[in-house]
Design a protein around this motif. Sequence first.
Motif, PDB file in Angstrom:
ATOM      1  N   ASP A 264       0.902  -1.184  -0.084  1.00 48.84           N
ATOM      2  CA  ASP A 264       0.060  -0.011   0.005  1.00 48.84           C
ATOM      3  C   ASP A 264       0.759   1.194   0.065  1.00 48.84           C
ATOM      4  O   ASP A 264       0.693   2.197  -0.728  1.00 48.84           O
ATOM      5  CB  ASP A 264      -0.916  -0.049   1.039  1.00 48.84           C
ATOM      6  N   THR A 265       1.822   1.300   1.022  1.00 52.81           N
ATOM      7  CA  THR A 265       2.758   2.424   0.937  1.00 52.81           C
ATOM      8  C   THR A 265       3.752   2.586  -0.324  1.00 52.81           C
ATOM      9  O   THR A 265       3.826   3.706  -0.788  1.00 52.81           O
ATOM     10  CB  THR A 265       3.776   2.589   2.141  1.00 52.81           C
ATOM     11  N   LEU A 266       3.954   1.405  -0.983  1.00 53.61           N
ATOM     12  CA  LEU A 266       4.759   1.571  -2.210  1.00 53.61           C
ATOM     13  C   LEU A 266       3.903   2.096  -3.419  1.00 53.61           C
ATOM     14  O   LEU A 266       4.207   2.990  -4.199  1.00 53.61           O
ATOM     15  CB  LEU A 266       5.316   0.263  -2.518  1.00 53.61           C
ATOM     16  N   ILE A 267       2.592   1.733  -3.377  1.00 56.82           N
ATOM     17  CA  ILE A 267       1.444   2.380  -4.497  1.00 56.82           C
ATOM     18  C   ILE A 267       1.558   3.834  -4.057  1.00 56.82           C
ATOM     19  O   ILE A 267       1.458   4.816  -5.144  1.00 56.82           O
ATOM     20  CB  ILE A 267       0.269   1.493  -4.227  1.00 56.82           C
ATOM     21  N   LYS A 268       1.394   4.379  -3.010  1.00 55.32           N
ATOM     22  CA  LYS A 268       1.285   5.643  -2.629  1.00 55.32           C
ATOM     23  C   LYS A 268       2.299   6.455  -3.087  1.00 55.32           C
ATOM     24  O   LYS A 268       2.155   7.515  -3.596  1.00 55.32           O
ATOM     25  CB  LYS A 268       1.004   5.957  -1.127  1.00 55.32           C
TER      26      LYS A 268
END
Length: 88
Positions: free
Chosen positions: A20-24
């Motif tokens: 999720d953080t890498l997508i953000k």
Amino acid sequence: MKYRKKPVEIEAVQFADDPDTLIKINDGLGLDPVNVSYEDPDNPVLKIPTLEGTMTAQVGDYIIKGVHGEFYPCKPDIFEETYEPVDK
């Protein structure tokens, strides 16, 4: 002579090694590609290309998109002293 930093809004995401953080970081900030190094599996680092060369961010560091679209890491203590959330 003393100087004060001009008020400026930036975008930032706190780095964590999860999808999720890498997508953000990729979709939200626009850092492409997102390059996480697992040379030390216990301490993944995000490699960020900059004009000064490749910088690395540790888990917990903030990834900042600057006013000219540049990216750079910032340690959490410095980030919290320098920036505050913007209500919009």
